[in-house]
Structure formats: structure tokens, C-alpha cells
Design an enzyme around this catalytic site. Structure first.
Site, PDB file in Angstrom:
ATOM      1  N   ARG A   1       0.832  -1.194   0.000  1.00  0.00           N
ATOM      2  CA  ARG A   1       0.000   0.000   0.000  1.00  0.00           C
ATOM      3  C   ARG A   1       0.865   1.242   0.000  1.00  0.00           C
ATOM      4  NH1 ARG A   1      -4.384   0.843   4.725  1.00  0.00           N
ATOM      5  NH2 ARG A   1      -2.470   0.960   5.949  1.00  0.00           N
TER       6      ARG A   1
ATOM      7  N   THR B   1      -0.891   7.536  -1.023  1.00  0.00           N
ATOM      8  CA  THR B   1      -2.206   7.452  -1.687  1.00  0.00           C
ATOM      9  C   THR B   1      -3.094   6.354  -1.119  1.00  0.00           C
ATOM     10  OG1 THR B   1      -1.424   5.869  -3.351  1.00  0.00           O
ATOM     11  CG2 THR B   1      -1.113   8.213  -3.821  1.00  0.00           C
TER      12      THR B   1
ATOM     13  N   ASP C   1      -0.830  -3.707  12.873  1.00  0.00           N
ATOM     14  CA  ASP C   1      -0.392  -4.212  11.584  1.00  0.00           C
ATOM     15  C   ASP C   1      -0.225  -5.725  11.667  1.00  0.00           C
ATOM     16  OD1 ASP C   1       1.680  -5.118   9.550  1.00  0.00           O
ATOM     17  OD2 ASP C   1       1.424  -3.025   8.925  1.00  0.00           O
TER      18      ASP C   1
ATOM     19  N   ASP D   1       3.326  -7.140  10.675  1.00  0.00           N
ATOM     20  CA  ASP D   1       4.353  -6.880  11.666  1.00  0.00           C
ATOM     21  C   ASP D   1       4.186  -7.765  12.889  1.00  0.00           C
ATOM     22  OD1 ASP D   1       5.715  -4.969  10.212  1.00  0.00           O
ATOM     23  OD2 ASP D   1       4.592  -3.282  11.037  1.00  0.00           O
TER      24      ASP D   1
END
Length: 212
Positions: free
Chosen positions: A107, A111, A203, A206
């Protein structure tokens, strides 16, 4: 297709209990990984509940019977890298004969749009039920892009499985791919300003791989 027709939220107590443990910031990497694998097995059970069956003649120790077996070609599980591998591992425990593919997307932090960097899937995905797995359906952009890519490659029957989904991501999926069912362990509240699911679990990649 309405939201309720598009999305299945798994409310089983075991799923919800294990998900709560995963959400805790105190849960270490090894436990997070194990819990994701366990929940993924339960999600695999749900996503395959309507597989077609046929009857095959077998002989038990007692008698000959016509026994139900899965009909046609088997499944294909597509992992959206890298966090999708956490769900993939659990699903393969239950579906060891499934073919496997990978789509690499990241990602763009500015944006929030997906950028593809890897694509490798079985050649016969047009003949298989394709199960796309990614722990988080956040903005929905990566999931929608992955499914678009698979349809371009010939996939006709696709389901999407995730651990958590945000309403915003569900809406994007519904608009882009109203023919693709979504199976999730939880529909959370919303996205924050950084595109993370709230309350979420942080996340997933992670936490799964211990990279933070």
C-alpha cells in the site's frame, strides 16, 4: 447484492475468544501466529461449507457404501503477501491438497493505493474455487486489486477470507466485486486517518512476523 448477502461474520465463541487474544497488544509474536493459524482453520471450515459433493463407491470394514466426496477439481488458495501467509498456513492444515498462489501488493503510504510487485498462481484457476486470503480488509483497495487481477487471469469463482473487515473496505469490495462473498471473523468500527482498522489489532504482518 446487499451487505448481509455479501458478508458472513463468524460469531462462533471460539473464533471470538481467540480473536480477542490476538487484539491484545500484550500478545507475543508466537502466540499471535498460533492464534491466527487456529482461527484460519475455522474460517476454512466456513468458506468451504457449500462445496459440491458427489458419491463414490467405497468399502468400509463392514460393507460397501456410496460415500460423499468433494466433486470436481479441488481448491486454490491465493495469499495476498505478506500477511496472507498467516491465514494460508492454517487453511492448508485443513485443505492440504489445495493449490496455492501468491499476489504481492503493498500500500502506497501517500495514496493508500495498492501497487503490485509479485503474481504467481496456478494455471487452471478458471476451473477451481479460488479463496483469496488476507488478514485485514481495511481500505479494500488491495483486496479489490488482487481480485481484479485474478479475474483477468481467468478466475470465475472467488471468495475472500479475512480476519477483520472495516465497513469502508466492505463497501469498496461490494462496489468493485459484488459477486465475491466475504467471510470474516469481525466487522470492526471504522478506519482511522492512517487507514488502520479500529479497534483492530495493529499491523497484522508486523505482529505475525515480529518485524516491529
Amino acid at each position: 447484492m446487499t451487505l448481509n448477502e455479501l458478508v458472513t461474520e463468524i460469531k462462533h465463541p471460539l473464533v471470538q475468544h481467540k480473536l480477542s487474544l490476538m487484539r491484545s497488544k500484550e500478545t507475543p509474536t508466537d502466540n499471535f501466529r498460533r492464534l491466527l493459524r487456529e482461527i484460519s482453520q475455522m474460517l476454512a471450515y466456513e468458506v468451504t461449507r457449500d462445496l459440491p459433493i458427489e458419491f463414490t463407491r467405497i468399502e468400509t470394514p463392514i460393507q460397501v457404501i456410496d460415500a460423499p466426496t468433494i466433486s470436481g477439481k479441488k481448491l486454490c488458495v491465493i495469499s495476498v503477501l505478506r500477511a496472507g501467509n498467516g491465514i494460508l498456513d492454517g487453511m492448508l492444515d485443513l485443505l492440504p491438497n489445495a493449490r496455492v498462489g501468491h499476489i504481492g501488493l503493498y500500500r502506497d503510504p501517500a495514496t493508500l493505493e495498492p501497487v503490485e510487485y509479485y503474481y504467481k498462481v496456478p494455471e487452471d484457476i478458471a476451473d477451481r474455487l479460488v479463496i483469496v486470503v488476507d488478514p485485514m480488509l481495511a481500505t479494500g483497495n488491495s483486496a479489490a486489486a488482487a481480485i481484479t487481477r485474478l479475474k483477468q487471469g481467468g478466475a470465475k469463482s472467488i471468495k475472500f477470507v479475512c480476519l477483520l473487515a472495516a465497513p469502508e473496505g466492505i463497501k469498496v469490495m461490494q462496489n468493485a466485486h459484488p459477486d465475491v462473498p466475504v467471510i470474516t471473523a469481525s466487522i470492526d468500527q471504522c478506519l482511522n486517518d492512517h487507514g488502520y482498522i479500529v479497534p483492530g489489532l495493529g499491523d497484522a504482518g508486523d505482529r505475525l512476523f515480529g518485524t516491529k
